[in-house]
Design a protein around this motif. Structure first.
Motif, PDB file in Angstrom:
ATOM      1  N   SER A   1       0.835  -1.204   0.000  1.00 50.97           N
ATOM      2  CA  SER A   1       0.000   0.000   0.000  1.00 50.97           C
ATOM      3  C   SER A   1       0.867   1.251   0.000  1.00 50.97           C
ATOM      4  CB  SER A   1      -0.905   0.006   1.224  1.00 50.97           C
ATOM      5  OG  SER A   1      -0.134   0.141   2.402  1.00 50.97           O
ATOM      6  N   ILE A   2       0.260   2.363  -0.401  1.00 53.28           N
ATOM      7  CA  ILE A   2       0.962   3.647  -0.358  1.00 53.28           C
ATOM      8  C   ILE A   2       1.389   3.954   1.073  1.00 53.28           C
ATOM      9  CG2 ILE A   2       0.696   6.136  -0.686  1.00 53.28           C
ATOM     10  CD1 ILE A   2      -1.209   5.524  -2.997  1.00 53.28           C
ATOM     11  N   ALA A   3       0.484   3.722   2.034  1.00 52.80           N
ATOM     12  CA  ALA A   3       0.785   4.032   3.439  1.00 52.80           C
ATOM     13  C   ALA A   3       1.962   3.225   3.949  1.00 52.80           C
ATOM     14  CB  ALA A   3      -0.446   3.769   4.296  1.00 52.80           C
ATOM     15  N   ALA A   4       2.076   1.972   3.534  1.00 53.28           N
ATOM     16  CA  ALA A   4       3.203   1.148   3.983  1.00 53.28           C
ATOM     17  C   ALA A   4       4.497   1.588   3.316  1.00 53.28           C
ATOM     18  CB  ALA A   4       2.925  -0.320   3.685  1.00 53.28           C
ATOM     19  N   LEU A   5       4.435   1.898   2.029  1.00 51.67           N
ATOM     20  CA  LEU A   5       5.656   2.250   1.306  1.00 51.67           C
ATOM     21  C   LEU A   5       6.291   3.536   1.822  1.00 51.67           C
ATOM     22  CD1 LEU A   5       4.596   1.330  -2.354  1.00 51.67           C
ATOM     23  CD2 LEU A   5       6.288   0.150  -0.935  1.00 51.67           C
TER      24      LEU A   5
END
Length: 755
Positions: free
Chosen positions: A540-544
Motif C-alpha cells: 500500500s501507499i501508506a506502507a511504502l
C-alpha cells in the motif's frame, strides 16, 4: 472365465499434445458377434480402446453412458463423416487512418472467378484519432463495413456473421446465405497488447464458429512496430495466441483448440537492416528477386527458430513488399526516415484439410502507406451423414448391452522428480521460489492403467467457490482417457496485481490442494506449494512511505505491521520507489515519442522489479517505455488506488467542476494526496515537452485516470461514460493555470520540482 488368449493391441492417444501409440499387453476374453450387415466384428472394433470384458462400473449411469457413447462415436468418425469442399477468402489492409471515401473494393475482394463461401476481412489503423484511442469510438467502422459489403463477390448473397473492433483493429466476417444455418457457437473476442497488456493500440481481434463439425478461428493481428522490436512482436503474438479465449457454453476455447486457424494482419516484421539496407532492398525488388530479400525477413527467421507461429504455414510470396509507400502513390517512403520496404502484412494458417490457392497483394490501391493482401483457400469441412451415424450409434448401444460392468477406473499420477518437494508425499508439486509477474509452469501425467475409459475432472473442495486459488491455473480442467493412454496436465502459477497484496502480508500463501475426481471412482489429492518472494508490488501507499529500507530487508512481521498502520513514522512524503521511477523518466524519457502509450520489454520490467525490491547502488535498468510500464504497474498494484475506493463517487460527481475537484484532493489521506499531486505535477512537466513526445493532456488524463481512479473489480468491463469522467477529473489538474500552492502541503522542494 473360459478360454483366455494373450494379445497386444494399440491405443491411439486422443491428446493432440501426444500422438504416440501406447502398447498394452492384456489377457482378455474373445467376444464376437454379427453386426446389422451380418459381418462378424470384435467388440473392440465398435468400442475402440475399451476392454471387451467391461466398462467402468459407474459407466452404466446415464452420464457415464453418454461419455462412452460420445467417445465411441468420435473414434469412429471416419465411418459417418464426409468431407465437403468450401472456399475461404482472407483479406488484410492497414489503412493508415484513412476513410474509404468512394473507393471500390471489388478488385480486392471479388477477384476470384467463383464467389467464396467465407470472407474474413481485417483492417489495422482504421482510425488514428485520439478519440478512437481514448474511447474506442469511430465513425469509420460503419464506413469501412459498408465498403466491404459493397465489394463482396456479386455472384452470391452474403450473411454478415460478426464485426469486432478494438481501437484501430477491425475484422468483418461474412458467409454465403446458403450455409449460414450450418453455423454454430459463434463467438468474438479481443485482446490488447499495449501498455499493461490491455491497451488496444496493438493486439488482436478474433471470430470463431463451427461450420457443421469443423471449428474455424480467424484472428486479425496488429503487432508492435519498429524494425528493432521483433522480440516484442514475438511477445505480442504469444500473448494473443495463449490468452485470446472464446466462451462457449461456459467453457473457454482458445485459438489452438480449433480445427482450422487463420491469423493475419499487420505483423510488422521487417527485413534485417544489418544485411540488407533500404537501397539494396529497392534494387533487388526492381529485379523481382524477392527470395533473396525474404532470406532476411524477420518473420521467416523467427519461425525457423521456433519462436513464433509454431505449426503455421505461410504461402510463397511472389509480390512486392506491402510497406512503406508514400500515400496516394506507388513510391517508396521518401520521408526523412527512409524506411526500407518490408512485407509487414501477412496471412498464415494452420490445420488439416486446408489448401492455399493463391497469396497476393493488390498494389493498385494507393490510399494508404500499406498495400492490401489477400489469400484464397480450398477447405474441407466435416459433415455428418445422419444415416451412417445412426448405424454406428445403434451398434455402440448393442455392444454396451453386452458388456459387463466389472471394473472401476484406475489411474496413476506421475509427477516428475524435478517437480516434487524433496520432503513431501509423491503427489505434491513444489514450484520453489515464485516472483511477482513471473509465470512458472510444471506438468504431470495422469495415466489410465485400468481396462475402462476414465473421465477425470478437477473439482471444487467443500465450501470453496473455485477449483483452485486465483494464482493457479489448470489446463485441462477435465479430460477423457482411454485405457493405456495418458493425459498431460499443466499447472501455471502467476502472482499478479490481483493476488500480490494478499500474499505479501500472509493473508494467503502459495499452498493449495487440488481434488482430481474420477467419474465413478476415487478422488486423488494433489498438493501445490511454493514460496512467494515479497515485493513492493502489492504494498500500500501508506506502507511504502514508512519503509526506510528496501523491502527485501524488512521482516514479514514488520511489513504486516506497516500494512496495518501500526508503525506510522512517515519516512517519506511519497513512496521512494515511485520517486526513483519518475526521476529516471525525467532524465531519459521526457522527449520519448509516445511515452506511456507503448508497452515496454517484459524482461526489462522484471529487471526493474528486482531493482525496486533491493534498490542497489546502480541506475534503474531498462528503457523509457519499460520504466513507464513499471510505473503504471506499481500504481495498478496498490491495494487502495491513489483515489481511494470510498471516494470514487465523490470524484466522479466533482469531475466537471475544478473547484470541487481540488476540494476532494484536499480530503485525501496525506500520502495519497502527495502521490496525486506529485504525479500530476510530473504530467504537467511532461506536457511541456509535447512538441517532442507527441503527448497531449487528453491522452495522459485517460491513461492515468484508469490507474489513479481504478475500479475495485479488476475484471469489471470498462464503462465508456465512467472512463470519460475519470479522465475529466485528471484533466482538470493538467490544464488549469491556478494549479499550485493552494494544493501543495509542505513537501520537500526536491519532490515538487522537475527542473
Amino acid at each position: 472365465m473360459g478360454q483366455f488368449g494373450v494379445a497386444y493391441f494399440v491405443l491411439s492417444n486422443l491428446s493432440p499434445k501426444n500422438n504416440k501409440s501406447v502398447f498394452v499387453r492384456s489377457k482378455r476374453k474373445r467376444i464376437a458377434y454379427k453386426n446389422s450387415e451380418g459381418e462378424v466384428e470384435d467388440e473392440d472394433d465398435l468400442m475402440p480402446g475399451t476392454e471387451r470384458e467391461s466398462l467402468a462400473r459407474g459407466m452404466s449411469s446415464q452420464k457415464g453412458r453418454e461419455y462412452t457413447i460420445r467417445l465411441a462415436l468420435e473414434k469412429k468418425q471416419d465411418q459417418y463423416i464426409d468431407l465437403k469442399g468450401i472456399t475461404v477468402y482472407i483479406g488484410s489492409w492497414n489503412v493508415n487512418g484513412q476513410s474509404p471515401g468512394s473507393i471500390c473494393l471489388s478488385e480486392w475482394l471479388s477477384r476470384t472467378n467463383e464467389p467464396p463461401d467465407i470472407y474474413a476481412v481485417g483492417f489495422q489503423e482504421l482510425d488514428l484519432s485520439k478519440e478512437a484511442f481514448l474511447f474506442n469510438d469511430t465513425p469509420k467502422e460503419a464506413e469501412w463495413r459498408d465498403s466491404v459489403k459493397a465489394g463482396l463477390h456479386p455472384g452470391a448473397r452474403y450473411f454478415h456473421v460478426r464485426t469486432i473492433r478494438l481501437v484501430g483493429m477491425m475484422m468483418i466476417v461474412f458467409v454465403r446465405e446458403e450455409i449460414k444455418d450450418q453455423l454454430r457457437h459463434i463467438a468474438v473476442e479481443q485482446i490488447g497488447t499495449g501498455l499493461l497488456g490491455r491497451m488496444g493500440n496493438k493486439g488482436g481481434v478474433g471470430v470463431r464458429f463451427e461450420l457443421n463439425e469443423t471449428s474455424m478461428c480467424f484472428v486479425n493481428l496488429h503487432l508492435a512496430a519498429h524494425v528493432e522490436e521483433f522480440q516484442r512482436r514475438n511477445q505480442d503474438f504469444h500473448q494473443i495466441f495463449n490468452r485470446l479465449g472464446f466462451f462457449i457454453n461456459e467453457k473457454v476455447k482458445y485459438i489452438k483448440d480449433h480445427d482450422q486457424i487463420f491469423m493475419f494482419g499487420d505483423l510488422n516484421y521487417r527485413i534485417n537492416p544489418a544485411t540488407i539496407d533500404a537501397t539494396k532492398a529497392k534494387a533487388l525488388i526492381e529485379q523481382e528477386k524477392y527470395s533473396i530479400i525474404l532470406e532476411q525477413d524477420q518473420l521467416r527467421e523467427q519461425m525457423r527458430l521456433g519462436h513464433v507461429f509454431s505449426g503455421f504455414t505461410e504461402g510463397t510470396i511472389n509480390y512486392r513488399p506491402t510497406y512503406k509507400y508514400d500515400s496516394n502513390t506507388d513510391n517508396w517512403d521518401s520521408s526523412e526516415k527512409n524506411r526500407a520496404p518490408a512485407w509487414c502484412d501477412r496471412i498464415l494458417f494452420r490445420g488439416g484439410n486446408l489448401t492455399q490457392i493463391d497469396y497476393t497483394s493488390q498494389p493498385q490501391y494507393k490510399l494508404s502507406d500499406h498495400k492490401p493482401v489477400s489469400s484464397f483457400f480450398n477447405a474441407k469441412i466435416k459433415v455428418i451423414n445422419p444415416t451412417r451415424q445412426r448405424k454406428v450409434y445403434e451398434e455402440t448401444l448393442k455392444q454396451m448391452d453386452r458388456i459387463e460392468n466389472e471394473y472401476l477406473p484406475q489411474v496413476t499420477v506421475d509427477i516428475p522428480g524435478t517437480n516434487q518437494s524433496s520432503h513431501s508425499n509423491r503427489n505434491e508439486i513444489n514450484f520453489g521460489k515464485v516472483k511477482f509477474m513471473e509465470p512458472l509452469r510444471k506438468t504431470f501425467t495422469v495415466a489410465n492403467t485400468g481396462q475402462v475409459p476414465v473421465h477425470l475432472e478437477f473439482i471444487k473442495k467443500l465450501n470453496d467457490s473455485h477449483v483452485c486459488k486465483e494464482w493457479l491455473k489448470i489446463e485441462p480442467v477435465h479430460s477423457f482417457i482411454m485405457p493405456g493412454e495418458t493425459c498431460e496436465v499443466e499447472l501455471l502459477v502467476l502472482v499478479d496485481k490481483c493476488t500480490a497484496a494478499q500474499l505479501n502480508v500472509g493473508r494467503d500463501t502459495l499452498y493449495d490442494i487440488l481434488v482430481l475426481h474420477l467419474e465413478s471412482g476415487k478422488d486423488i489429492f494433489i498438493t501445490v506449494a511454493g514460496d512467494f518472494e515479497r515485493s513492493v508490488f502489492g504494498c500500500s501507499i501508506a506502507a511504502l512511505v514508512n519503509m526506510s529500507e528496501p523491502l527485501t530487508m524488512i521482516s514479514p512481521g514488520k511489513l504486516i505491521e506497516l500494512e496495518k498502520g501500526k508503525m506510522p513514522v512517515n519516512h517519506y512524503d511519497i513512496p521512494k520507489e515511485l520517486w526513483f521511477l519518475v526521476d529516471r523518466l525525467y532524465r531519459i524519457g521526457m522527449d520519448k515519442d509516445g511515452l506511456f502509450t507503448m508497452a515496454g520489454s517484459q524482461s526489462e520490467v522484471l529487471e526493474i522489479r528486482d531493482w525496486m525490491d533491493t534498490i542497489p547502488n546502480t541506475p534503474i535498468p531498462g528503457n523509457a517505455d519499460s520504466i513507464a510500464e513499471t510505473m503504471f504497474l506499481l500504481l495498478d498494484c496498490f491495494p487502495e488506488p491513489v483515489i481511494p475506493f470510498s471516494m470514487h463517487l465523490k470524484c466522479l460527481d466533482s469531475a466537471h467542476n475544478y473547484t470541487a475537484c481540488k476540494q476532494l484532493v484536499r480530503q485525501l489521506p496525506a500520502a495519497h494526496r502527495n502521490v496525486f499531486l506529485y504525479l500530476t505535477s510530473f504530467l504537467r512537466e511532461l506536457l511541456n515537452h509535447s512538441d517532442k513526445n507527441g503527448l497531449d493532456a487528453k491522452i495522459l488524463a485517460l491513461l492515468f485516470g484508469k490507474i489513479m481512479i481504478r475500479d475495485q473489480n479488476y475484471n469489471a468491463k470498462a464503462n465508456a461514460r465512467v472512463e470519460r469522467t475519470k479522465a475529466t477529473f485528471i484533466y482538470q489538474f493538467l490544464v488549469n493555470d491556478d494549479y499550485g500552492d493552494d494544493l501543495w502541503p509542505e513537501m520537500g522542494e526536491d519532490l515538487v520540482s522537475f527542473s
